[in-house]
Design a protein around this motif. Structure first.
Motif, PDB file in Angstrom:
ATOM      1  N   GLN A   1       0.798  -0.989  -0.011  1.00  0.00           N
ATOM      2  CA  GLN A   1       0.014   0.049   0.113  1.00  0.00           C
ATOM      3  C   GLN A   1       0.763   1.181  -0.015  1.00  0.00           C
ATOM      4  N   THR A   2       0.468   2.401  -0.468  1.00  0.00           N
ATOM      5  CA  THR A   2       1.177   3.399  -0.569  1.00  0.00           C
ATOM      6  C   THR A   2       0.446   4.470   0.425  1.00  0.00           C
ATOM      7  N   ASP A   3      -0.851   4.388   0.515  1.00  0.00           N
ATOM      8  CA  ASP A   3      -1.261   5.240   1.482  1.00  0.00           C
ATOM      9  C   ASP A   3      -1.313   4.921   2.984  1.00  0.00           C
ATOM     10  N   ILE A   4      -0.806   5.692   3.941  1.00  0.00           N
ATOM     11  CA  ILE A   4      -0.235   5.337   5.061  1.00  0.00           C
ATOM     12  C   ILE A   4      -1.588   4.592   6.064  1.00  0.00           C
ATOM     13  N   LYS A   5      -2.724   5.296   5.637  1.00  0.00           N
ATOM     14  CA  LYS A   5      -3.942   5.007   6.324  1.00  0.00           C
ATOM     15  C   LYS A   5      -4.125   3.254   5.986  1.00  0.00           C
ATOM     16  N   ARG A   6      -4.164   3.234   4.516  1.00  0.00           N
ATOM     17  CA  ARG A   6      -4.559   1.855   4.115  1.00  0.00           C
ATOM     18  C   ARG A   6      -3.482   0.885   4.744  1.00  0.00           C
ATOM     19  N   VAL A   7      -2.087   1.143   4.838  1.00  0.00           N
ATOM     20  CA  VAL A   7      -1.170   0.054   5.362  1.00  0.00           C
ATOM     21  C   VAL A   7      -1.719  -0.231   6.640  1.00  0.00           C
ATOM     22  N   LEU A   8      -2.039   0.903   7.581  1.00  0.00           N
ATOM     23  CA  LEU A   8      -2.629   0.868   8.997  1.00  0.00           C
ATOM     24  C   LEU A   8      -3.913  -0.028   9.035  1.00  0.00           C
ATOM     25  N   ALA A   9      -4.827   0.210   8.070  1.00  0.00           N
ATOM     26  CA  ALA A   9      -5.881  -0.718   7.932  1.00  0.00           C
ATOM     27  C   ALA A   9      -5.717  -2.302   7.672  1.00  0.00           C
ATOM     28  N   TYR A  10      -4.859  -2.458   6.666  1.00  0.00           N
ATOM     29  CA  TYR A  10      -4.296  -3.721   6.546  1.00  0.00           C
ATOM     30  C   TYR A  10      -3.971  -4.374   7.817  1.00  0.00           C
TER      31      TYR A  10
ATOM     32  N   TRP B   1      -0.870  -7.532  -4.704  1.00  0.00           N
ATOM     33  CA  TRP B   1      -1.180  -7.143  -3.169  1.00  0.00           C
ATOM     34  C   TRP B   1      -1.818  -5.678  -3.155  1.00  0.00           C
ATOM     35  N   HIS B   2      -1.581  -4.802  -3.938  1.00  0.00           N
ATOM     36  CA  HIS B   2      -1.859  -3.672  -3.635  1.00  0.00           C
ATOM     37  C   HIS B   2      -3.579  -3.518  -3.719  1.00  0.00           C
ATOM     38  N   HIS B   3      -3.899  -4.413  -4.562  1.00  0.00           N
ATOM     39  CA  HIS B   3      -5.370  -4.556  -4.706  1.00  0.00           C
ATOM     40  C   HIS B   3      -5.795  -5.710  -3.672  1.00  0.00           C
ATOM     41  N   ALA B   4      -4.941  -5.910  -2.802  1.00  0.00           N
ATOM     42  CA  ALA B   4      -5.271  -6.878  -1.725  1.00  0.00           C
ATOM     43  C   ALA B   4      -6.084  -8.270  -2.308  1.00  0.00           C
ATOM     44  N   TRP B   5      -5.213  -8.679  -3.226  1.00  0.00           N
ATOM     45  CA  TRP B   5      -5.765  -9.973  -3.639  1.00  0.00           C
ATOM     46  C   TRP B   5      -6.793 -10.079  -4.669  1.00  0.00           C
ATOM     47  N   GLY B   6      -7.291  -8.952  -4.902  1.00  0.00           N
ATOM     48  CA  GLY B   6      -8.568  -8.802  -5.875  1.00  0.00           C
ATOM     49  C   GLY B   6      -9.719  -9.265  -5.312  1.00  0.00           C
ATOM     50  N   PHE B   7     -10.095  -9.098  -4.167  1.00  0.00           N
ATOM     51  CA  PHE B   7     -11.496  -9.542  -3.651  1.00  0.00           C
ATOM     52  C   PHE B   7     -12.449  -8.632  -3.988  1.00  0.00           C
ATOM     53  N   ASP B   8     -12.072  -7.365  -4.206  1.00  0.00           N
ATOM     54  CA  ASP B   8     -13.075  -6.247  -4.332  1.00  0.00           C
ATOM     55  C   ASP B   8     -13.682  -6.788  -5.997  1.00  0.00           C
ATOM     56  N   LEU B   9     -12.762  -7.451  -6.658  1.00  0.00           N
ATOM     57  CA  LEU B   9     -13.217  -7.464  -8.083  1.00  0.00           C
ATOM     58  C   LEU B   9     -13.838  -8.717  -8.134  1.00  0.00           C
ATOM     59  N   VAL B  10     -13.734  -9.508  -7.332  1.00  0.00           N
ATOM     60  CA  VAL B  10     -14.298 -11.003  -7.081  1.00  0.00           C
ATOM     61  C   VAL B  10     -16.103 -10.499  -6.782  1.00  0.00           C
ATOM     62  N   PHE B  11     -15.924  -9.804  -5.787  1.00  0.00           N
ATOM     63  CA  PHE B  11     -17.271  -9.284  -5.146  1.00  0.00           C
ATOM     64  C   PHE B  11     -18.134  -8.419  -6.360  1.00  0.00           C
ATOM     65  N   ASP B  12     -17.389  -7.809  -6.954  1.00  0.00           N
ATOM     66  CA  ASP B  12     -17.842  -6.741  -8.158  1.00  0.00           C
ATOM     67  C   ASP B  12     -18.666  -7.809  -9.087  1.00  0.00           C
ATOM     68  N   TRP B  13     -17.772  -8.921  -9.597  1.00  0.00           N
ATOM     69  CA  TRP B  13     -18.336  -9.655 -10.726  1.00  0.00           C
ATOM     70  C   TRP B  13     -19.466 -10.624 -10.083  1.00  0.00           C
ATOM     71  N   THR B  14     -19.518 -11.058  -8.868  1.00  0.00           N
ATOM     72  CA  THR B  14     -20.189 -12.164  -8.529  1.00  0.00           C
ATOM     73  C   THR B  14     -21.399 -11.412  -7.761  1.00  0.00           C
ATOM     74  N   LEU B  15     -21.457 -10.470  -7.001  1.00  0.00           N
ATOM     75  CA  LEU B  15     -22.617  -9.719  -6.471  1.00  0.00           C
ATOM     76  C   LEU B  15     -23.098  -8.547  -6.996  1.00  0.00           C
ATOM     77  N   VAL B  16     -22.239  -7.734  -7.063  1.00  0.00           N
ATOM     78  CA  VAL B  16     -22.535  -6.315  -7.540  1.00  0.00           C
ATOM     79  C   VAL B  16     -23.024  -6.029  -8.818  1.00  0.00           C
ATOM     80  N   ARG B  17     -22.354  -6.627  -9.797  1.00  0.00           N
ATOM     81  CA  ARG B  17     -22.990  -6.561 -11.144  1.00  0.00           C
ATOM     82  C   ARG B  17     -24.227  -7.506 -11.525  1.00  0.00           C
ATOM     83  N   PRO B  18     -24.473  -8.486 -10.885  1.00  0.00           N
ATOM     84  CA  PRO B  18     -25.417  -9.411 -11.135  1.00  0.00           C
ATOM     85  C   PRO B  18     -26.814  -8.854 -10.671  1.00  0.00           C
ATOM     86  N   TYR B  19     -26.406  -8.010  -9.450  1.00  0.00           N
ATOM     87  CA  TYR B  19     -27.623  -7.477  -8.814  1.00  0.00           C
ATOM     88  C   TYR B  19     -27.994  -6.102  -9.678  1.00  0.00           C
ATOM     89  N   ARG B  20     -26.936  -5.397 -10.163  1.00  0.00           N
ATOM     90  CA  ARG B  20     -27.282  -4.149 -11.149  1.00  0.00           C
ATOM     91  C   ARG B  20     -27.837  -4.657 -12.214  1.00  0.00           C
TER      92      ARG B  20
END
Lengths: 102, 507, 631
Positions: free
Chosen positions: C312-321, C550-569
């Motif tokens: 991560q490059t954002d110091i707060k995101r480092v702390l979040a992870y 790693w910057h995208h945290a293993w791409g979980f967001d993408l997975v959720f986007d394709w499996t939940l958000v997009r089908p819902y939309r």
């Protein structure tokens, strides 16, 4: 009175009625339509008279009186409509007044 | 006699309002307000006075009753009766009536007298529905409340976007409800004739018809007649088509009444008539009804997300909330039924609040399109805070009444149908999705302009604060409500208990 | 086993207990109804003082607790229908007292710091309203003696979290981050709710003490129902505590003001899941599978988040992870049955992570809202106090042996894992420790050392004032071994962990853990401080791919986007025109079609009607004649 058989009178009434009906159906001019209506009403009246006489019953003549009144009423309403028709459309052609088409 | 007064007051008040228009709009509004306050006070007085605990055995189930013969030849009585359930709903009617009058204070400027006549007659009809214990009388009031509602939408409504007009909405509303009402009439007549066939006497009395023995097939069809009639009003998918249009196009007061009370008449009808008259058939039908409730929860939630008009949005959320009500009614456990009562009250408050706020937004922005809003948080004074609270209520945040209602329904249903509850709980997530989506799109984001809009004036603030207080009160201490309705709900619960055949899902 | 305590003593007036949540509530109400009349100073004073007083109350309660033990207080019955009688009733025991201390104590310092952090911001009243409301909900969460009241607090903190993430509402992205946080945690909440339904249906009560008492009588260990109940509770905990796979909201939640991140997304709310599992330990004891899964989820999360924090490059995101990763440690501890150790780590973590976040907040404000490590650097001279905070907090995070609080708690977790014979979890914990050291060093070096990489960093302004200094100093103190001296009074509440009885091999593990931490730090200094060439690795070939992943945290967001958000939309889009209603609209269209056909016959000409009528009469007469003839 009993010289004319009832059938003749009825046939005459039927013929008059048919003529009236024909006029009603095929004339466009409203005056003729009204006249045809009168003819039809009177044909019905004639049938009543003939039948009443034939069977010696007074109801036939009573009905004829009713028909006369009806015919008078109908004529007055009809003529009023006729004047309105002419007033609005400047013609007596009935087919022009077809605003109520669906 | 007090029951007759409850019905007469709104009708007379309406006529007075109509005539008072000559004295000016203010007098009209004050008369209407006084009428509804009077109604509310009577209901409140009754509540203080009466004891709604379970009556002793052999006693009647009603707390107050009024009965005179009406059309004796057919066994039709003018029979009114009141128990805890009806009282709660009548008080609700009075309260929302007051709100409806208040929220149209500025909105309605044309034909004020006739408007209030219609408004009060709707309320009078609704009170009649809640009190009538004769099926003919019930039908009479059921139909009576439709006509003024039709005028309310048709004459004072807003025409929405893309060709949906207020007249169209009014006609749709009328056709749906009228057709369903006729279906109910057929069912009522069928029941009466069946009773006549058994005993040789005509009677429309609720108590008498409850005892009628019916063949299972006939009972099922008659039950279906009642169910469909109420399902249109609730509404249950797929009979909901009138609701979004009617809500969106109606004036604010109309929407408040529609969402707050008219929908509740359907739930009341199910609780009072469909279940007790046909307990076996209803129980057999329960799984289908619950499935329909589930469909409603999901369908309403999904469609709410796709709306651009804030009032249509709230309308679709109503469908989702009524899905919970339907599930609770047909679960039939005491907990679920009590939850239904709380949920009805809660939804009346929260939906009314959201409609009032929508109306106020419209007064300020002259649009109801969500995509023309955004970033309103900083421009509206304290209104967004209240909006936020009502949104939280609508998504079932604890401490609000909606939470208590929804969770009681779910707790109560879980023992009967765990899978239904598991699926319905997904609806809670969807509730969060649509509610917060509305919040996001209306209040968050970059503001469209920096000029502040008019904040809430005293009248608006008091109305909304009252709603907030009531939602919190029911959310934190619903016991007075529950005690009032407990006897009535226990009666219905016993009907379900008496049936030996368990539901397919029951474990 | 926790006993259902109802003992009240005169030495400990029960009136104190409600004060812990009433004070924040009063603060909330004062602020909420001020309608913008309060000055900045007044708002901050009210908001901070209410929490300060609550903290004092907690201290008094702690003193009383030492003398009189647990207490219980029913304010009123919330709902009573048949067996269903959850009350607004509170229970104070060692566990809730510990949590209470963390919430009000750490909470107070964060509120105080916020008075410095938020100066000059619009809507400070709103900020403190939400913060006080949060503390109120969180206190109810830990004090509630039944699951429904716990759920009230549970949802309340979620709402406050939503509101505070979206505090800067003019940026849509912040609102959507709050939205995401709320919805994902709500998925967890639904599991918790279902768990409640199940437990109530089977045990007939929602009172936690009674549930823990009845559960062993109702179920054998490993019974399917109790496993299910435990899994459902675990689901709730996972959502709130940002554990795999419901963790994606936490990094985005950093959109909120930094004190919010410190209080809600580090110290208190996200650890509510840990509290829940510890609180319901009796259920988990009966459900070995669910308990094991808890540990595995913790281990996976701590590794996943550790790697993500590295990139991560954002110091707060480092702390979040790093927060996710540390909560992973707590779950790991829960998973091996060491509940008290998990709570101990929860406490020390609250200290040092709050410190880190507040120090980060100080850096961000000093550098004019710059929080990207790539544009910071060289700040250690200009910002000595935040630097010290980062050093102490970072040491605790990386578990610097002996002098840091984190060392004691983390070492205890590893020891418990070893004692429970869970080698896999132990190894995960050790690898995680190495990662922690690495990313901590990267964070500190990247922020404070090297050269300033932007004007914002070059012109950093040193923070001043009590509100700025005091919280940092106090929390820094608590993050050292001083904090580890605080022993939470948990022995009465929670069962002993597997490693409490023996200590054979404990010291060798301690050495190993210390060596890992120190080794990681050395490696970190070498990599990020001395040999910056390593960083070039991240720009090419597989290094870039890993960095990206790693910057995208293993791409979980993408997975959720394709499996939940997009089908819902898609569903929303498909149903937009109200499909079912379309059915009825079709009916209406059919009727209209018929109407069009039939209306042709209405020509409007009288003669036409006459002809039709005659034809009709003729037809009827004819058919009648035919019929008569036929007979």
């Amino acid at each position: 009175m009993n010289g004319v058989p009832m059938e003749h009178g009825l046939v005459l009434a039927a013929v008059l009625f048919a003529l009236g009906l024909g006029g009603l159906m095929f004339r466009r001019n409203m005056i003729f339509v009204l006249m045809s209506l009168e003819v039809m009403l009177n044909a019905a009246g004639l049938a009543f008279i003939v039948a009443g006489t034939g069977w010696q019953q007074p109801e036939g003549q009573a009905m004829f009186l009713l028909v006369i009144t009806l015919a008078a009423a109908e004529a007055s309403v009809g003529l009023a409509l006729l004047i309105q028709l002419y007033h609005r459309f400047r013609t007596l052609n009935l087919d022009v007044a077809s605003r109520m088409r669906g | 006699m007090i029951l007759v007064w409850l019905i007469v007051i709104p009708f007379v008040g309406g006529l007075l309002c109509w005539q008072a228009e000559r004295l000016g709009g203010r007098a009209t509004r004050l008369i209407a307000l006084a009428t509804m306050l009077c109604e509310l006070l009577i209901a409140f007085g009754l509540w203080l006075q009466l004891d709604f605990a379970l009556p002793a055995s052999g006693g009647t189930q009603w707390a107050v009753e009024y009965r005179v013969p009406w059309i004796e030849r057919f066994g039709i009585d003018f029979h009114l009766a009141l128990d805890g359930l009806s009282l709660i709903l009548i008080a609700l009617t009075g309260f929302l009536g007051v709100l409806a009058v208040l929220c149209s204070w500025r909105e309605i400027v044309r034909r004020i007298g006739f408007f209030h006549l219609n408004l009060l007659w709707i309320l009078g009809g609704v009170v009649g529905v809640f009190l009538a214990m004769d099926l003919f009388l019930f039908f009479f009031f059921w139909e009576l409340m439709l006509v003024p509602m039709y005028f309310l939408i048709a004459l004072w409504g807003h025409s929405g976007s893309k060709g949906s007009t207020r007249i169209g909405a009014a006609i749709k509303f009328f056709i749906y409800t009228q057709a369903s009402g006729l279906l109910m009439l057929v069912a009522i007549l069928g029941l009466v004739f069946a009773h006549h066939g058994n005993t040789g006497e005509y009677s429309f009395s609720y108590a008498v018809l409850k005892e009628t023995t019916l063949s299972p097939t006939l009972a099922f069809w008659l039950m279906l007649g009642f169910f469909v009639a109420f399902a249109v009003k609730l509404p249950v998918i797929p009979l909901h088509g009138w609701l979004p249009n009617a809500h969106a196009q109606a004036p604010t007061a109309g929407s408040v009444d529609l969402a707050g009370i008219l929908l509740k008449t359907a739930a009341y009808g199910m609780l009072r008539f469909a279940l007790p008259l046909f307990p076996e058939a209803s129980q057999a039908f329960a799984p289908f009804a619950m499935a329909l409730g589930l469909v409603g929860i999901f369908y309403g939630a999904v469609l709410a997300c796709g709306q651009q008009d804030i009032k249509r949005f709230v309308a679709y959320t109503s469908i989702a909330h009524m899905g919970f009500v339907l599930i609770g009614i047909y679960a039939g456990t005491e907990l679920a039924l009590q939850g239904v009562v709380v949920l009805m009250v809660a939804h009346a408050f929260s939906a009314a609040g959201l409609f009032i706020l929508s109306g106020q937004l419209y007064e300020r922005l002259h649009t109801r399109q969500i995509n023309e809003m955004g970033g309103l948080w900083g421009r509206l004074g304290s209104m967004p805070g209240i909006y936020l609270f009502l949104i939280a209520a609508s998504l079932g945040m604890p401490t609000t009444a909606n939470f208590v209602g929804e969770f009681m329904v779910l707790f109560g249903t879980f023992a009967i149908a765990p899978w239904v509850v598991a699926l319905a709980s997904v609806g809670l997530v969807l509730a969060a999705v649509y509610s917060l989506m509305l919040m996001q799109r209306v209040h968050y984001g970059p503001p469209q302009s920096d000029t502040p809009l008019k904040g809430l004036d005293t009248r608006e603030f008091c109305m909304l604060l009252g709603l907030v207080a009531l939602i919190l009160w029911v959310g934190l201490y619903p016991q007075p409500l529950l005690d009032t309705s407990s006897a009535a709900m226990q009666d219905i619960h016993r009907l379900f208990d008496a049936q030996s055949s368990p539901l397919p899902e029951a474990r | 086993m926790m006993e259902h305590a109802t003992t009240l003593s005169i030495a400990q007036p029960t009136t104190l207990l409600p004060l812990t949540f009433l004070l924040p509530l009063v603060g909330t109400l004062i602020l909420a109804f001020s309608r913008g009349q309060l000055s900045y100073r007044a708002s901050a004073t009210v908001g901070t003082a209410s929490i300060g007083l609550a903290a004092l109350t907690t201290a008094a309660l702690a003193l009383g607790f030492a003398a009189a033990g647990p207490q219980q207080l029913t304010l009123w019955t919330w709902i009573a229908v048949g067996d269903f009688t959850p009350g607004i009733s509170l229970a104070l025991d060692g566990l809730s007292l510990t949590m209470l201390g963390v919430i009000t104590g750490v909470g107070f310092f964060i509120h105080l710091f916020a008075a410095w952090y938020m100066r000059g911001e619009d809507g400070i009243t709103r900020f403190y309203t939400y913060m006080n409301l949060f503390v109120f909900s969180m206190v109810l969460l830990v004090l509630g003696d039944n699951l429904l009241l716990l759920f009230l607090g549970w949802e309340g903190v979620g709402l406050c979290s939503y509101l505070l993430i979206g505090y800067y509402y003019t940026h849509s992205a912040n609102g959507w981050a709050g939205f995401k946080a709320f919805v994902i945690t709500r998925i967890g909440d639904v599991f918790l709710a279902l768990g409640m339904f199940l437990l109530f249906t089977r045990l007939g009560t929602l009172n936690i003490a009674e549930i823990l008492e009845l559960a062993p009588q109702a179920w054998q260990a490993g019974d399917t129902t109790v496993e299910l109940a435990a899994f459902l509770l675990l689901g709730g905990a996972m959502g709130k505590s940002a554990q795999l796979p419901l963790h994606t909201w936490l990094a985005d939640a950093m959109a909120g003001p930094t004190p919010v991140s410190a209080l809600i997304h580090a110290a208190t709310m996200v650890t509510a899941g840990v509290y829940l599992i510890a609180r319901m330990h009796g259920i988990f004891e009966l459900a070995p599978t669910a308990l094991y899964v808890t540990g595995v989820i913790g281990a996976l999360t701590l590794l996943m988040a550790g790697f993500a924090a590295l990139a991560q490059t954002d110091i707060k995101r480092v702390l979040a992870y790093s927060t996710m990763s540390q909560i992973g440690y707590m779950f790991l501890a829960l998973g091996v049955g060491a509940y008290d150790t998990a709570i101990f780590h929860l406490m020390t973590h609250a200290f040092f992570k709050a410190l880190l976040f507040l120090s980060a907040g100080a850096v961000i404000i000093s550098c004019h809202h710059e929080q990207d490590m790539r544009r910071l650097g060289g700040l250690w001279r200009k910002l000595p106090l935040p630097y010290a905070g980062f050093m102490v907090g970072g040491a605790a995070l990386a578990a610097l042996p002996l002098i840091s609080a984190g060392f004691y708690s983390k070492d205890e977790i590893l020891w418990q894992a070893l004692a429970a014979d869970q080698q896999g979890l132990l190894i995960a914990g050790l690898v995680g420790a190495l990662l922690t050291s690495l990313y901590t060093l990267r964070l500190i070096i990247g922020t404070f050392h090297g050269t300033a990489k932007s004007d914002n960093a070059r012109h950093a302004e040193t923070g001043r004032g009590l509100a700025h200094g005091l919280p940092l100093v106090v929390l820094a103190g608590l993050s050292t071994f001083v904090g580890a001296w605080i022993t939470p009074p948990l022995a009465e509440v929670l069962p002993a962990g597997p490693g409490d009885a023996t200590h054979v091999g404990h010291s060798s593990l301690e050495l190993l853990a210390a060596a890992t931490a120190l080794g990681g730090m050395a490696l970190g200094v070498w990599l990020f401080g001395l040999r910056r060439g390593w960083l070039r690795l991240a720009n090419r070939g597989p290094g870039a791919g890993l960095w990206h992943l790693w910057h995208h945290a293993w791409g979980f967001d993408l997975v959720f986007d394709w499996t939940l958000v997009r089908p819902y939309r898609l569903t929303v889009w498909l149903l937009k025109s109200d499909l079912f209603d379309g059915l009825f609209r079709l009916l209406a269209r059919l009727v209209r079609l018929l109407h069009l056909g039939l209306s042709r016959t209405q020509s409007g000409r009288v003669r036409g009607y006459a002809i039709t009528m005659v034809a009709g009469v003729a037809l009827i007469l004819l058919s009648l004649a035919l019929v008569i003839q036929g007979t």
